[in-house]
Every structure is written in structure tokens, then in C-alpha cells.
Design a protein around this motif. Structure first.
Motif, PDB file in Angstrom:
ATOM      1  N   ILE A  83      -2.562  -7.571   6.123  1.00  0.00           N
ATOM      2  CA  ILE A  83      -1.689  -6.731   6.403  1.00  0.00           C
ATOM      3  C   ILE A  83      -1.394  -5.972   5.431  1.00  0.00           C
ATOM      4  CG2 ILE A  83       0.829  -7.029   6.840  1.00  0.00           C
ATOM      5  CD1 ILE A  83       0.173  -9.585   8.543  1.00  0.00           C
ATOM      6  N   ARG A  84      -1.297  -4.701   5.651  1.00  0.00           N
ATOM      7  CA  ARG A  84      -1.046  -3.800   4.424  1.00  0.00           C
ATOM      8  C   ARG A  84       0.575  -3.106   4.808  1.00  0.00           C
ATOM      9  NH1 ARG A  84      -5.079   0.877   3.850  1.00  0.00           N
ATOM     10  NH2 ARG A  84      -4.424   1.184   6.133  1.00  0.00           N
ATOM     11  N   ILE A  85       1.245  -3.336   3.808  1.00  0.00           N
ATOM     12  CA  ILE A  85       2.936  -3.146   4.002  1.00  0.00           C
ATOM     13  C   ILE A  85       3.181  -1.987   2.766  1.00  0.00           C
ATOM     14  CG2 ILE A  85       5.109  -3.824   3.731  1.00  0.00           C
ATOM     15  CD1 ILE A  85       3.927  -4.771   6.266  1.00  0.00           C
ATOM     16  N   ARG A  86       3.976  -1.125   3.417  1.00  0.00           N
ATOM     17  CA  ARG A  86       4.284   0.084   2.556  1.00  0.00           C
ATOM     18  C   ARG A  86       5.038  -0.362   1.240  1.00  0.00           C
ATOM     19  NH1 ARG A  86       7.818   4.369   5.613  1.00  0.00           N
ATOM     20  NH2 ARG A  86       9.761   2.942   4.705  1.00  0.00           N
ATOM     21  N   THR A  87       5.011   0.289  -0.081  1.00  0.00           N
ATOM     22  CA  THR A  87       5.697  -0.407  -1.057  1.00  0.00           C
ATOM     23  C   THR A  87       7.149  -0.158  -1.131  1.00  0.00           C
ATOM     24  OG1 THR A  87       5.179   1.843  -2.266  1.00  0.00           O
ATOM     25  CG2 THR A  87       3.669   0.076  -2.590  1.00  0.00           C
ATOM     26  N   SER A  88       7.855   0.725  -0.188  1.00  0.00           N
ATOM     27  CA  SER A  88       9.115   0.917  -0.368  1.00  0.00           C
ATOM     28  C   SER A  88       9.907   1.105   0.963  1.00  0.00           C
ATOM     29  CB  SER A  88       9.773   2.189  -1.284  1.00  0.00           C
ATOM     30  OG  SER A  88       9.117   3.165  -0.852  1.00  0.00           O
TER      31      SER A  88
ATOM     32  N   THR B 258       0.821  -1.272  -0.032  1.00  0.00           N
ATOM     33  CA  THR B 258      -0.016  -0.018   0.062  1.00  0.00           C
ATOM     34  C   THR B 258       1.031   1.314   0.053  1.00  0.00           C
ATOM     35  OG1 THR B 258      -1.584  -1.028   1.269  1.00  0.00           O
ATOM     36  CG2 THR B 258      -1.847   1.191   1.325  1.00  0.00           C
ATOM     37  N   PRO B 259       0.577   2.261  -0.871  1.00  0.00           N
ATOM     38  CA  PRO B 259       1.324   3.606  -0.922  1.00  0.00           C
ATOM     39  C   PRO B 259       0.707   4.405   0.272  1.00  0.00           C
ATOM     40  CG  PRO B 259      -0.015   3.382  -2.838  1.00  0.00           C
ATOM     41  CD  PRO B 259      -0.127   2.101  -2.175  1.00  0.00           C
ATOM     42  N   PHE B 260       1.281   4.374   1.398  1.00  0.00           N
ATOM     43  CA  PHE B 260       0.476   5.116   2.339  1.00  0.00           C
ATOM     44  C   PHE B 260       0.978   6.745   2.277  1.00  0.00           C
ATOM     45  CE2 PHE B 260       1.088   1.145   4.761  1.00  0.00           C
ATOM     46  CZ  PHE B 260      -0.011   0.962   5.082  1.00  0.00           C
ATOM     47  N   ALA B 261      -0.035   7.609   2.192  1.00  0.00           N
ATOM     48  CA  ALA B 261       0.365   9.103   2.286  1.00  0.00           C
ATOM     49  C   ALA B 261       1.498   9.634   3.080  1.00  0.00           C
ATOM     50  CB  ALA B 261      -1.030   9.808   2.273  1.00  0.00           C
TER      51      ALA B 261
ATOM     52  N   ASP C  90       4.169   9.073   5.028  1.00  0.00           N
ATOM     53  CA  ASP C  90       5.590   8.299   5.000  1.00  0.00           C
ATOM     54  C   ASP C  90       6.238   7.900   6.198  1.00  0.00           C
ATOM     55  OD1 ASP C  90       6.670  10.751   5.836  1.00  0.00           O
ATOM     56  OD2 ASP C  90       8.218  10.813   4.240  1.00  0.00           O
ATOM     57  N   THR C  91       5.687   8.198   7.311  1.00  0.00           N
ATOM     58  CA  THR C  91       6.191   7.478   8.662  1.00  0.00           C
ATOM     59  C   THR C  91       5.609   6.297   9.002  1.00  0.00           C
ATOM     60  OG1 THR C  91       4.503   8.826   9.981  1.00  0.00           O
ATOM     61  CG2 THR C  91       6.589   9.881   9.565  1.00  0.00           C
ATOM     62  N   LEU C  92       4.419   5.773   8.333  1.00  0.00           N
ATOM     63  CA  LEU C  92       3.642   4.730   8.486  1.00  0.00           C
ATOM     64  C   LEU C  92       4.195   3.635   7.594  1.00  0.00           C
ATOM     65  CD1 LEU C  92       1.178   3.625  10.019  1.00  0.00           C
ATOM     66  CD2 LEU C  92      -0.335   4.329   7.831  1.00  0.00           C
ATOM     67  N   LYS C  93       4.523   2.559   8.248  1.00  0.00           N
ATOM     68  CA  LYS C  93       5.334   1.563   7.511  1.00  0.00           C
ATOM     69  C   LYS C  93       4.370   0.190   7.195  1.00  0.00           C
ATOM     70  CE  LYS C  93       9.746   2.302   9.438  1.00  0.00           C
ATOM     71  NZ  LYS C  93      10.899   1.955  10.291  1.00  0.00           N
ATOM     72  N   GLY C  94       3.212   0.220   7.796  1.00  0.00           N
ATOM     73  CA  GLY C  94       2.182  -0.811   7.575  1.00  0.00           C
ATOM     74  C   GLY C  94       1.356  -0.786   8.620  1.00  0.00           C
ATOM     75  N   ASP C  95       0.188  -1.797   8.489  1.00  0.00           N
ATOM     76  CA  ASP C  95      -0.716  -1.705   9.408  1.00  0.00           C
ATOM     77  C   ASP C  95      -1.414  -3.070   9.342  1.00  0.00           C
ATOM     78  OD1 ASP C  95      -2.549  -1.548   7.475  1.00  0.00           O
ATOM     79  OD2 ASP C  95      -3.684   0.222   8.309  1.00  0.00           O
ATOM     80  N   TYR C  96      -2.146  -3.722  10.522  1.00  0.00           N
ATOM     81  CA  TYR C  96      -3.126  -4.704  10.413  1.00  0.00           C
ATOM     82  C   TYR C  96      -4.502  -4.333  10.446  1.00  0.00           C
ATOM     83  CZ  TYR C  96      -5.270  -9.196  11.844  1.00  0.00           C
ATOM     84  OH  TYR C  96      -6.030 -10.096  11.701  1.00  0.00           O
ATOM     85  N   ASP C  97      -5.092  -4.289   9.236  1.00  0.00           N
ATOM     86  CA  ASP C  97      -6.655  -4.383   9.279  1.00  0.00           C
ATOM     87  C   ASP C  97      -7.335  -5.490   9.902  1.00  0.00           C
ATOM     88  OD1 ASP C  97      -9.194  -3.978   8.652  1.00  0.00           O
ATOM     89  OD2 ASP C  97      -8.862  -3.140   6.583  1.00  0.00           O
ATOM     90  N   VAL C  98      -7.792  -5.274  11.342  1.00  0.00           N
ATOM     91  CA  VAL C  98      -8.273  -6.390  11.773  1.00  0.00           C
ATOM     92  C   VAL C  98      -9.578  -6.892  11.295  1.00  0.00           C
ATOM     93  CG1 VAL C  98      -9.339  -7.184  14.082  1.00  0.00           C
ATOM     94  CG2 VAL C  98      -7.351  -5.650  13.954  1.00  0.00           C
ATOM     95  N   ASP C  99     -10.381  -5.962  10.772  1.00  0.00           N
ATOM     96  CA  ASP C  99     -11.823  -6.317  10.370  1.00  0.00           C
ATOM     97  C   ASP C  99     -11.580  -7.103   8.884  1.00  0.00           C
ATOM     98  OD1 ASP C  99     -13.465  -4.961  12.178  1.00  0.00           O
ATOM     99  OD2 ASP C  99     -13.093  -3.124  10.967  1.00  0.00           O
ATOM    100  N   ARG C 100     -10.573  -6.802   8.155  1.00  0.00           N
ATOM    101  CA  ARG C 100     -10.511  -7.609   6.805  1.00  0.00           C
ATOM    102  C   ARG C 100      -9.516  -8.599   6.942  1.00  0.00           C
ATOM    103  NH1 ARG C 100     -11.445  -2.326   6.271  1.00  0.00           N
ATOM    104  NH2 ARG C 100     -13.013  -1.553   5.037  1.00  0.00           N
ATOM    105  N   ASN C 101      -8.776  -8.425   8.178  1.00  0.00           N
ATOM    106  CA  ASN C 101      -7.783  -9.797   8.347  1.00  0.00           C
ATOM    107  C   ASN C 101      -6.755  -9.431   7.237  1.00  0.00           C
ATOM    108  OD1 ASN C 101      -6.561 -11.773   9.740  1.00  0.00           O
ATOM    109  ND2 ASN C 101      -7.517 -13.387   8.358  1.00  0.00           N
TER     110      ASN C 101
END
Length: 149
Positions: A65-70, A47-50, A52-63
Motif C-alpha cells: 500500500i502506497r500512501i501520499r506523504t501529506s 510516496t510523493p505522488f506527482a 496530487d489528486t492521487l491519495k494512494g494505491d494498492y500495488d497488487v504485484d508487490r503487495n
């Protein structure tokens, strides 16, 4: 120990052979390594997070893991994936006053975020779930994956 060595050697080969653009394969490899400890059916996406300090997250509802692209360093990438895996592990294992599993974990996590805000602290940096996930990810990286990259 032989199994860990084989896993490390395989992970190193995959990363070197496929390069940075194939980081999703590494993330999927790590998710598969911890699969019995995380909710079944988990997905991992770049996921390209807007922010840039966010490296990833775990979306509990959708199960998911979203990880930054670079990432600037390979170790940052691996630690970020491990960090989110820890959240997924905690969600699966959660048994507390807010219920069980992912739903209870989400409620407890949100309560912790709100508590930190009410105390005038940072909702993530001072969050006990974030602190525990980062500590585990750093230790797990040093213990199992550091020499591979």
C-alpha cells in the motif's frame, strides 16, 4: 464494544502523541487491525505522488500500500488508508472468472478499467472496484474511527 473503544482510544493517543509526521504508525496500526482480512506480508509506504489528486494505491504485484506523504485533513488520511486496505481485502478474497487471490483480482480490476475507458467513462471514478472501496472506507471511518481524530 469494549474492544472497539480500546482500539479507538489507542489510535487517538498514537495520532496525538506522534503528530502528523508519524502518520505511518497510524497506517500500520490500521493495517494491523485488518490483518486477518488482507494478504499476509503486506507493506505500507509513503510516496510523493506527482499527481496530487492521487491519495494512494494498492500495488497488487508487490503487495504494497502506497500512501501520499501529506494530507489536508486527518480524516482524508485515514479514509485513504482504509480505501487501500479494502483493495487488499478484495484481492485476498477474490474468487472469480479471472482466477483466485491477488492475481485474479488484478486481472478483473484491469478488465474493469478497460471497460470504463471503452464506455467513454473515467477509468477510476467510474470503476466499480474504486466505488466500492471508497464507499467501504467512508462507512468504516464513520463507524469505527471518526470520533478518534
Amino acid at each position: 464494544f469494549k474492544e472497539i473503544f480500546k482500539v479507538k482510544k489507542t489510535l487517538k493517543y498514537i495520532y496525538e502523541a506522534l503528530g502528523k509526521t508519524e502518520s505511518m504508525r497510524i497506517a500500520e496500526f490500521l493495517v494491523n487491525h485488518y490483518y486477518s482480512k488482507i494478504p499476509s506480508g503486506i507493506k505500507i509506504v509513503e510516496t510523493p505522488f506527482a499527481d496530487d489528486t492521487l491519495k494512494g494505491d494498492y500495488d497488487v504485484d508487490r503487495n504494497k500500500i502506497r500512501i501520499r506523504t501529506s494530507y489536508n485533513k486527518k480524516s482524508d488520511f485515514i479514509i485513504s488508508v482504509l480505501h487501500e486496505i479494502k483493495h487488499a481485502m478484495d484481492a485476498k478474497a477474490y474468487k472469480g472468472k479471472h482466477g483466485r487471490g491477488r492475481k485474479g483480482y488484478k486481472e478483473s480490476y484491469q478488465m474493469e478499467m478497460n471497460r470504463q475507458i471503452a464506455l467513454g467513462k473515467h477509468q477510476y471514478h467510474d470503476n466499480r472496484y474504486e466505488i466500492a472501496a471508497e464507499k467501504w472506507a467512508q462507512q468504516e471511518y464513520r463507524k469505527r474511527w471518526r470520533g478518534d481524530f
